[in-house]
Each structure stands twice: as C-alpha cells, then as structure tokens.
Design a protein around this motif. Structure first.
Motif, PDB file in Angstrom:
ATOM      1  N   UNK A  39       5.803  21.768  59.261  1.00  0.00           N
ATOM      2  CA  UNK A  39       5.020  22.827  58.628  1.00  0.00           C
ATOM      3  C   UNK A  39       5.615  23.254  57.308  1.00  0.00           C
ATOM      4  N   UNK A  40       4.840  23.959  56.538  1.00  0.00           N
ATOM      5  CA  UNK A  40       5.304  24.442  55.249  1.00  0.00           C
ATOM      6  C   UNK A  40       4.715  23.649  54.107  1.00  0.00           C
ATOM      7  N   UNK A  41       3.867  24.308  53.308  1.00  0.00           N
ATOM      8  CA  UNK A  41       3.266  23.647  52.147  1.00  0.00           C
ATOM      9  C   UNK A  41       4.244  23.653  50.997  1.00  0.00           C
ATOM     10  N   UNK A  42       4.384  22.543  50.270  1.00  0.00           N
ATOM     11  CA  UNK A  42       5.307  22.515  49.135  1.00  0.00           C
ATOM     12  C   UNK A  42       5.030  23.653  48.162  1.00  0.00           C
ATOM     13  N   UNK A  43       6.110  24.390  47.829  1.00  0.00           N
ATOM     14  CA  UNK A  43       5.982  25.495  46.889  1.00  0.00           C
ATOM     15  C   UNK A  43       6.839  25.311  45.655  1.00  0.00           C
ATOM     16  N   UNK A  44       7.615  24.219  45.613  1.00  0.00           N
ATOM     17  CA  UNK A  44       8.446  23.944  44.444  1.00  0.00           C
ATOM     18  C   UNK A  44       9.735  24.723  44.410  1.00  0.00           C
ATOM     19  N   UNK A  45      10.008  25.520  45.430  1.00  0.00           N
ATOM     20  CA  UNK A  45      11.240  26.291  45.488  1.00  0.00           C
ATOM     21  C   UNK A  45      12.047  25.997  46.745  1.00  0.00           C
ATOM     22  N   UNK A  90      -1.589  17.282  35.461  1.00  0.00           N
ATOM     23  CA  UNK A  90      -0.432  16.912  36.275  1.00  0.00           C
ATOM     24  C   UNK A  90       0.033  15.525  35.853  1.00  0.00           C
ATOM     25  N   UNK A  91       1.186  15.452  35.197  1.00  0.00           N
ATOM     26  CA  UNK A  91       1.633  14.172  34.632  1.00  0.00           C
ATOM     27  C   UNK A  91       2.053  13.178  35.694  1.00  0.00           C
ATOM     28  N   UNK A  92       2.205  13.604  36.956  1.00  0.00           N
ATOM     29  CA  UNK A  92       2.600  12.672  38.008  1.00  0.00           C
ATOM     30  C   UNK A  92       1.452  12.398  38.979  1.00  0.00           C
ATOM     31  N   UNK A  93       0.228  12.708  38.571  1.00  0.00           N
ATOM     32  CA  UNK A  93      -0.932  12.358  39.383  1.00  0.00           C
ATOM     33  C   UNK A  93      -1.321  10.908  39.108  1.00  0.00           C
ATOM     34  N   UNK A  94      -1.938  10.257  40.096  1.00  0.00           N
ATOM     35  CA  UNK A  94      -2.367   8.861  39.932  1.00  0.00           C
ATOM     36  C   UNK A  94      -3.526   8.586  40.865  1.00  0.00           C
ATOM     37  N   UNK A 131      11.194  31.647  34.586  1.00  0.00           N
ATOM     38  CA  UNK A 131      10.625  32.513  35.621  1.00  0.00           C
ATOM     39  C   UNK A 131      10.369  31.744  36.915  1.00  0.00           C
ATOM     40  N   UNK A 132       9.977  32.471  37.939  1.00  0.00           N
ATOM     41  CA  UNK A 132       9.759  31.888  39.268  1.00  0.00           C
ATOM     42  C   UNK A 132       8.596  30.908  39.279  1.00  0.00           C
ATOM     43  N   UNK A 133       7.517  31.230  38.568  1.00  0.00           N
ATOM     44  CA  UNK A 133       6.334  30.369  38.544  1.00  0.00           C
ATOM     45  C   UNK A 133       6.006  30.007  37.093  1.00  0.00           C
ATOM     46  N   UNK A 134       6.717  29.045  36.530  1.00  0.00           N
ATOM     47  CA  UNK A 134       6.523  28.712  35.112  1.00  0.00           C
ATOM     48  C   UNK A 134       5.133  28.186  34.787  1.00  0.00           C
ATOM     49  N   UNK A 135       4.401  27.698  35.782  1.00  0.00           N
ATOM     50  CA  UNK A 135       3.051  27.181  35.541  1.00  0.00           C
ATOM     51  C   UNK A 135       2.192  28.216  34.815  1.00  0.00           C
ATOM     52  N   UNK A 156      -1.314  23.804  42.159  1.00  0.00           N
ATOM     53  CA  UNK A 156      -0.915  23.364  40.817  1.00  0.00           C
ATOM     54  C   UNK A 156       0.400  24.016  40.408  1.00  0.00           C
ATOM     55  N   UNK A 157       0.557  25.288  40.726  1.00  0.00           N
ATOM     56  CA  UNK A 157       1.807  25.983  40.405  1.00  0.00           C
ATOM     57  C   UNK A 157       2.971  25.398  41.187  1.00  0.00           C
TER      58      UNK A 157
END
Length: 999
Positions: free
Chosen positions: A971-977, A400-404, A873-877, A895-896
């Motif tokens: 509520x709601x976990x980030x899903x990237x969409x 993950x390039x934006x982890x720190x 696609x929907x989940x490029x990961x 991660x996705x």
C-alpha cells in the motif's frame, strides 16, 4: 460526481438544453490562463449573477476562472460567459487521433487515441421566409437573424440523428489552417477570397464578390453553400448573371449555391525532399494555379481502397491499430453525404432537394447540431478498448520527461564521445518501447542492434561539433536541447530481445519521436521502401500521414495525396516530420534535410518566476485584499512614479540619495562607520556572523583558509582573503565599482553578517578583494525532496548595483554517468540546467508591477531567504508558473508526486557530486565548491559535525524499504517523499551504494 470540464468540451445549459456552447477556459487548464481576457474579446465578458463581483473582476485581470467555474462561448452569442460548472451538462469531448488520455485524472496509466467514431445529428435545409412573401432554401446561423428573416414552421424538416461522420464530407474547403500541396511544396492556408453565386427568390442566379454580402444575422464570415446572403441591389446589378437578368423588383437576398475561390493566401512550410529549387511558390495562388493539377488540399479522410494488411499492422494483437481519420466535426459545420443514394436508402426520413428546383445546383446540405464521439484507445500496457469520449480526460502530465508510450524510440543514458568525431556523442543502446507500467515507472524495451543516434554537443561557447568539425548547422539537425543537437537518428528495425528497464534509465527525445497524425515527407519513395510502395507511382506520393507507430520501430505512412491512396511501411530515418499534429512545429529546430540556422532558445523569463521577496508572482498573499478597481496596464505604469519622485532626508534634514536610505534591516553609517575606500576597493569588510555579542564597531573578520580538523562549526558568513576561484561563474567579470555602489554592497554585507541574519542551512562566502562576488551554499530543508542536499549558487553584484539586481548562477550538477537514473535535468521549475534562476527579485521573471527588485528596499538577504524558503519547497511542482492554484485538484496530485520523486533522485546525486569534488576525493578537486570545501566536509562527514551523509543514507534506506514494500502490495501511493515508484527505486539503489562508499 460531476465530470471535470476541459477546454473544447461541448456543453449544454441544464436550464435550457437547446443552448449549446464550447468551453474556452477552465480553472485547471493553465494553458488557457492568458491575463486580461477581455482585451481579446469583441464584446465584454458576461458572468452568472451567482458569481461574486470581486471574483469576476479578479478573473478579468488574471484570466483564471475561479474554482468551479468555466468560460463558455454559447452558439449564436458573441460575448463569452463565465458560468458555474454545476449549471452545465457535458455533451461531447472532442478527442482526435494521437491525443493522450486517461480514464481518470488520478490514474497512472494513459493511452493514445488510435481511432474515433463520431455520430452527428443533422439539420437539413429549411424553408426561409423573407418579408412574409419570399421563400428561400437555406440554413440560418445560430445567432438571431436580421428582421424579416425567419424559418417557417412547416418547412423545417426534422433532424437526422446518429449519422456517422465517416458518411459525411465537409463542404468548407479550403479554409484557414487547411494543408495544401502545390508542386514540390506544402503549405498552410492563411486566407481565401471568393465569389459567391446567389439563387434569388425569382429563380435567377447572380455571382458577386463575397465581401459585398453579409450573412442573415449580419455577420461577415466566409460563405459556404446553403448560407443565406444579403447584399445590395447595386451589387446584383453589376454582378455576373449566370441565369436570368437583373430585375429591380427582386429582393437582394439569396441562397449561396456556388463558392468559387479566386485567390488563396498560403504560408509555405516545407518542400519535397530532393527538390532543388530554393524559390517558394507565390504567397497568393491565383485561380489558374488553384485549378492546375499541381494543386490539391490534403485530405486526411482519404483511405486505401482496401485497408492495409501490412504485417506490422497487426503486431499489437488481433485488432489493427492503424488510424483512419474521419471528417473532423464541429458544431454548425456544413456537410453533405459522400453518397446521397446510400443515405436516402439508410435514412427513410431524409429529405431530398431535386436539382431541377435549384437550377441544377446540389443543395442537399446539412448542419451539424450535435455530436457524440466514441474513441478507440491503445493503453500503455498494449490493451485496446473503446470508450465514450466523455468518460476520458486529457492527460495533463505530458510535460513529464520520463513518460513513455509503446512505439516510442528511447535510448540509454550512457552517452559517450564518438572516437574521431570531436563534439559528437552517442548513447550505448537504442530501442523501441514495447509496454509501460506507468504506476511503477517501468518499461519493456526492444533494443535495435544496428541503430545509431548521434548528438552534436555545444562546447559552451555556442559551437557544436559534427562531420568535419565545422561547428556549423548540420543538414540533419532537428532539435537542440540543453546544448545538444540531434545529428543522426538511424533506427532500422528493432528485432532484439525485450528487456525491462526503469523509465529513469532511458530517454525518449522528442527529436527522435513522432505521433499519429504527423505529416511527413518521404525520402525517395521508390528506392527506400519496405512494403507497399509501388514503382512509378503518380500524384503527390512524397507526402503522407503517420497512421501507426509499430513496435519494431517502423512507421505506417498513409500517402493520402497520391493518385491512389495507400499505406506503406517505412523506417523512421526514411521520413522527415513536416507538420506535427500536436502543434509543436515551432519547437523543432532545422528543416531536417536542408541547411538553416537553429531556432534560438525562448527567454527563460517567460517560463517560471517568483514575486517580490521570492513570493510566486501568481500567489495571493495571506490577508492581502484584491484590488477590485485595478485597471489594466497600458504600458505606462511608471508615468505616475515619474511625476511623484520620492525624496529622502537624514536626521539633520539634509538631502540623501535613495541608495543611502536605511530600511529596518540596515545598520546606520554611524553604527559601523564608513569603510575607507582606496580607488573603490574596500579597506575594511563586514564582521563575521554569529559573534558572542553583536558588534558595534570594528573591522570585519577575514581568513585565508579554515582548519579541516577544527571542531567548531563553520561560520555562516565568511570573507576569504584568497583570490576568487576561477570556477566562480562571474570570476572573469571585472570589478566595476564606484563609491556609491561600494557603500551599498557594504550595507548588504553588513545585513548578511548580523547575528542570526542568515537562515539555518545557508552559508555565504565572499572574497576580500571582490565583495561583489559571493558563493552561497543552501542546504535542502527537511521534509522536502531536497532534504540535506547541497545547492550552490554564485552571485555577482553588478557595476550599476543596486539599480540593477544581483546576478545569480545555479550550479546544476549532472549525476555521475555510472549512476544513470535520470540524474540529468532540472531540480525545480525555477532552477534551470544552464544555471538560470527564475526569480522576480533577480529580474529574470517579470512579475506584477512592484514585485521585482527595488533599488531602495530590496536586499541580497531577501534573495537568499526566497531561494531557501520559496524555491526549495515540499512540492516544487507547484512552483511552475500558474500552477499554484492547482493544489488540491485530483489531476495534480500524481503529477506533483512524480515531479518530487525525480527531484529527490537528483538531489541525492547532488550529495555524491559535492562529496566527490572536495579535495582528496577522485582527484578532481573542489570545482564549483572552492570556499565551501570545509563546510561540505563538516556537514557531511566530520565527526564533530551533524554527519549528514549518514542521515542521507539512513533516510534513503528507509524510503527504499517503504517503497519496495508498497510496490509489493504493502500500500501507499508514490508521493515523491516517503514512497517512490519501483522505477525510481532502481537508480536510487545505485545511488545508495555510492553514498555508502563515501561514508
């Protein structure tokens, strides 16, 4: 719920807890999935009977353990076993200082292991009976011993449990991979040759070469003290006798009581900063060199007499975070106590072997039979906890390039050219990460006002700038990434105020950062010290280990090879990383202080790829049966094809070239008629797509331009009569065409111009004078992170097409710098920033046999369909090589989602870039969009078009509202969409305002 297993885990067999093994491969760990695993084994791999044969055969081909299984190597057994996870019990998870871990794979927060505490169960030396009438002291290997050798029931002491590894020292030194220091160089041990002294059954001691003996189980591994060694009488007779003399009646078997190293093979890694000699020491060190004061093995367990009280050691709170390495423990490792008297006092049942009975040799030795580990973890919020290693999991999101993490160096994204220094850029601000809210992708950073970070930038022709603008390699270059080389990294001490920032608004380059356990070289240890370094120090005080990364940007370095081990606090620019503890040394470019050429990039084809027709090459197609009898490749896959050459005939029975063979997508020559050729240049070109009625014959439509005010939608396929634009990546490539190639190119064009041939959202432009050049716009499909975003690809049909596949270049647009927010980077594992597209149909990824480009069957349309349907696609990961089978696993969901949210951000900036490059906006002109300007204008802003810009703005507004509600407890976990983290919402707000300004 059973804990998921990971490589290097120590496990027990539930049906027989005396059987202990090490996990080598798991279903979820992609890094272990080398194909044809049996080719790496000395013995055939075995498997549980409950595992179906087709699954086992598939594993032997692709190397991926079926879901719910792992590959284990049991102690004492040479063959590896494929075993069901449910039949195993996790005993210990081997974690080292510097490892990044989570409590659960689905957790957002991770932490760094700062200390470990391992407790061992020890097996003391036993009485070993040989042929019923000879007794030796020793320890047997886990494998069954040779006939006539066994432990006695009365002479096997009970095990000693719960012994801290800090009380033990490993006697196997030096061994392969050990770090050694000789004079002004450090190196890694590659191999050792030794002589061993054997205490025989009659009490005599003889020394022989170690290769003249074998272990009690018949093995030929290196010997350590306490092993039982078997040899031949002739070798004893010619050996060096230390006590006694050769007697023919004495059995040729004995206990190893001394190991004397004769030579050590070394791979030299780095030299001391300031060392003037360019000549490496010899690659093989002899006995005289091994016994000199210039030689030592670096011992990570050496600590200062009094642990450091440097002020920065307690900056994390009351609990110190200085790491203190203990002896690294492995199963069957041979140990002895650091202080035997202290151990005898602490462990009442500890047996002691008197030296008088062993000719003065110390045989108070022990084997590790089991161990458990407790670790101290510093979490991203700076809290510290102690955890059992089996309750933690390795962090699989390290890519993950934006982890720190706290203590890392980061800088802003506003990189600008340095005045007066051609080709050199530097960011506006540099600081040190203090805390991280991993769930919301937010960090607190303390800025270092005097820090200077400068990069040399590739000019596109392989040249980089720098001092003097010589374009050569910098003496301080450490890493080259995407055309950028780190020239200067002066951090100093961060003493400014802390500020909350989005992780998408900063970058933490690997070239600037280090981790605990890294071995570093100290630059001038007597003049650049901050604290703890004394004048006139002795020993190898120029090399040390990082034991803490402080929140002010400084480092705590342990000088473990100095005469007196001690800790010092240094600025980051005062050390150079020599060996990285995570094994990524090969990723570093340059030595950091001496001139040398930059490492070349790895071939991107080794990274990612798709299979035939764009299918991922690791993807098992629906309904396709696995060939259980597939043989391993021997490198001669084409031999059979060479013998059986396909032949083709037309309807009249006349021979045809394979390039002229029609497939179901191709029109016949009679339908359209041959295009007239003049010196290889077509005089007629394919008809435009989607006419009122399918064309039967006739010329293909051309145009010089399209009317911007036209109300009709732009054609999906169009041939332009203008010259190809210079911005086309292959415009400078000369047209190399022959009649055969041009016939094939025409056929591909006819396929593209057929009614409804192109998928919705794909627009193709080519040029009348250069049908070998194409520019294609892909509109991101709905319900994906790419929704309604434009993606442009340039194609070249090369001179030997179709023997050679098309060449493709992806226009990866960096976001306007004012937007920041991580707008630079890949938008898909298959699409690289340098324009490379990794696809087996393009020949940029080597898929399985038969999955690449086929001159007689593959078409350009297949490539376009693959890019739209199987890349965007929907989940490029999960497009990353080998990740397809991770779908549905707990550790891949977050991660996705993170990959998708940064892809969504970058895709929104593509909309901005495209609209700002059409004529009349920002004065830049349509660079990279020539031929598609009208399409972009129609799709996004024309009153007669779908007005996608308004839809992009509306969609983004809804996503922000929902995400900010979820962040506030909605509520709601980030899903990237549909739901994003608070960190990505910050740059997305800026993107939204920019998009509104373009409406």
């Amino acid at each position: 719920m059973a804990r998921p297993l990971h490589p290097d885990d120590v496990v027990l067999k539930r049906a027989n807890e005396a059987q202990i093994g090490i996990i080598e491969r798991t279903h979820a760990d992609v890094s272990t999935h080398d194909p044809n695993p049996e080719s790496l084994e000395a013995e055939p791999i075995k498997h549980d009977r409950s595992i179906a044969q087709p699954l086992f055969r598939k594993f032997k081909r692709d190397g991926v353990p079926p879901k719910g299984t792992v590959l284990v190597r049991w102690q004492g057994q040479e063959a590896a076993h494929l075993v069901e996870e449910s039949k195993l019990k996790l005993l210990d998870r081997s974690l080292l200082i510097g490892d990044v871990v989570k409590r659960k794979a689905s957790d957002a927060e991770s932490g760094v292991v700062v200390n470990t505490l391992t407790k061992c169960t020890l097996q003391p030396m036993c009485d070993i009976k040989y042929r019923d009438n000879h007794i030796l002291k020793g320890l047997l290997p886990p494998a069954p011993p040779s006939p006539g050798i066994r432990k006695t029931a009365t002479g096997t002491p009970a095990v000693i449990p719960d012994v801290p590894a800090s009380e033990l020292v490993c006697i196997e030194t030096p061994t392969e991979e050990d770090l050694l220091i000789y004079k002004d160089w450090i190196g890694r041990v590659e191999g050792v040759t030794s002589k061993i002294a054997l205490l025989l059954t009659d009490g005599c001691v003889a020394e022989i070469n170690d290769e003249l003996a074998e272990h009690a189980d018949g093995g030929a591994d290196a010997f350590v003290l306490g092993d039982i060694a078997m040899t031949k009488k002739g070798h004893l007779r010619t050996g060096r006798w230390i006590f006694g003399q050769y007697t023919p009646n004495t059995p040729p078997i004995g206990t190893v009581v001394q190991v004397r190293h004769v030579t050590v093979g070394v791979s030299w890694l780095q030299k001391r900063i300031g060392c003037k000699s360019e000549v490496e020491p010899p690659s093989v060190l002899e006995r005289e060199e091994l016994e000199s004061e210039d030689f030592c093995i670096y011992d990570r367990t050496r600590k200062p007499a009094e642990l450091s009280t440097l002020p920065s050691n307690t900056h994390h709170g009351k609990q110190s975070t200085t790491s203190n390495s203990e002896t690294e423990v492995q199963l069957s490792q041979r140990m002895r106590f650091r202080s035997l008297p202290d151990a005898l006092a602490k462990y009442p049942h500890l047996p002691r072997i008197d030296r008088q009975s062993t000719r003065g040799y110390d045989l108070n030795l022990f084997d590790v039979t089991r161990f458990t580990t407790t670790v101290t973890v510093q979490w991203q919020d700076l809290s510290i906890s102690e955890e059992s290693s089996v309750d933690l999991v390795p962090d699989t999101e390290l890519d993950d390039e934006h982890a720190a993490w706290p203590g890392e160096i980061a800088h802003s994204l506003d990189v600008a050219t340095v005045p007066g220094m051609k080709g050199v850029e530097q960011p506006g601000r540099v600081g040190v990460i203090q805390t991280v809210d991993a769930g919301e992708r937010i960090a607190s950073i303390k800025w270092a006002g005097s820090a200077v970070v400068q990069y040399s930038v590739d000019d596109g022709e392989g040249r980089t700038g720098g001092i003097g603008d010589d374009g050569g390699d910098s003496a301080d270059a450490e890493e080259k990434t995407e055309g950028r080389v780190l020239l200067t990294g002066v951090i100093g001490v961060a003493e400014g105020e802390s500020e909350e920032v989005s992780l998408y608004d900063v970058e933490a380059p690997a070239s600037l950062n280090v981790r605990r356990g890294d071995i570093v070289l100290v630059a001038d240890p007597t003049s650049t010290r901050l604290e703890g370094l004394e004048e006139g120090s002795e020993g190898h005080d120029w090399v040390g280990e990082i034991v803490d990364t402080c929140l002010d940007g400084t480092l705590i370095i342990r000088l473990g090879a100095a005469t007196k081990a001690r800790d010092v606090r240094l600025k980051r620019e005062e050390v150079v990383v020599a060996i990285r503890s995570d094994g990524t040394d090969d990723d570093d470019v340059g030595d950091g202080w001496e001139e040398g050429e930059d490492d070349e990039y790895e071939d991107v084809a080794n990274s990612v790829g798709l299979g035939p027709g764009g299918l991922p090459d690791w993807h098992e197609r629906p309904g396709e049966e696995v060939d259980d009898h597939m043989e391993e490749s021997d490198g001669n896959e084409d031999s059979e094809a060479d013998e059986l050459v396909a032949t083709y005939e037309d309807e009249n029975g006349q021979p045809m070239h394979e390039d002229e063979v029609e497939n179901e997508d191709w029109e016949s020559e009679d339908e359209d008629g041959d295009l007239e050729m003049d010196d290889g240049v077509p005089q007629q070109i394919p008809r435009t797509s989607k006419p009122a009625t399918p064309p039967e014959t006739g010329i293909l439509k051309t145009t010089t331009a399209s009317d911007p005010t036209a109300t009709e939608p732009p054609e999906s396929y169009l041939v332009l009569s203008t010259d190809p634009p210079q911005s086309h990546h292959y415009a400078s490539k000369p047209l190399v065409a022959n009649p055969t190639q041009m016939k094939r190119i025409q056929k591909d064009h006819r396929i593209l111009q057929k009614p409804n041939a192109l998928p919705e959202g794909v627009y193709v432009r080519t040029w009348e004078s250069r049908l070998d050049l194409l520019r294609v716009l892909f509109l991101g499909p709905l319900e994906t992170p790419y929704s309604n975003a434009p993606f442009v690809v340039d194609f070249l049909l090369p001179g030997n097409y179709p023997t050679e596949p098309p060449k493709a270049f992806f226009h990866s647009w960096a976001a306007p710098q004012s937007l920041g927010g991580g707008g630079v980077g890949r938008v898909n594992p298959n699409l690289y920033e340098d324009g490379t597209i990794c696809l087996s149909l393009l020949g940029t990824w080597e898929g399985d046999k038969g999955e690449g480009w086929n001159a007689s069957r593959s078409t350009l349309l297949q490539v376009l369909v693959s890019l739209l349907g199987l890349v965007l696609v929907r989940e490029p990961y999960f497009n990353e090589a080998g990740y397809e089978h991770l779908r549905g696993l707990e550790g891949s969901r977050r991660a996705s989602g993170l990959y998708s949210e940064r892809t969504y951000l970058r895709a929104r900036t593509f909309v901005i870039t495209a609209l700002e490059r059409v004529p009349g906006v920002a004065g830049e002109g349509p660079k990279g969009l020539e031929g598609l300007e009208v399409v972009i204008e129609h799709l996004y802003r024309s009153p007669s078009g779908p007005r996608l810009l308004g839809k992009v703005v509306e969609d983004l507004q809804l996503v922000l509202e929902k995400s900010e509600s979820a962040s506030g407890g909605g509520g709601g976990e980030p899903d990237g969409l549909t739901v994003m983290s608070r960190g990505v919402c910050i740059p997305l707000r800026r993107v939204l305002e920019r998009l509104r300004g373009l409406q």
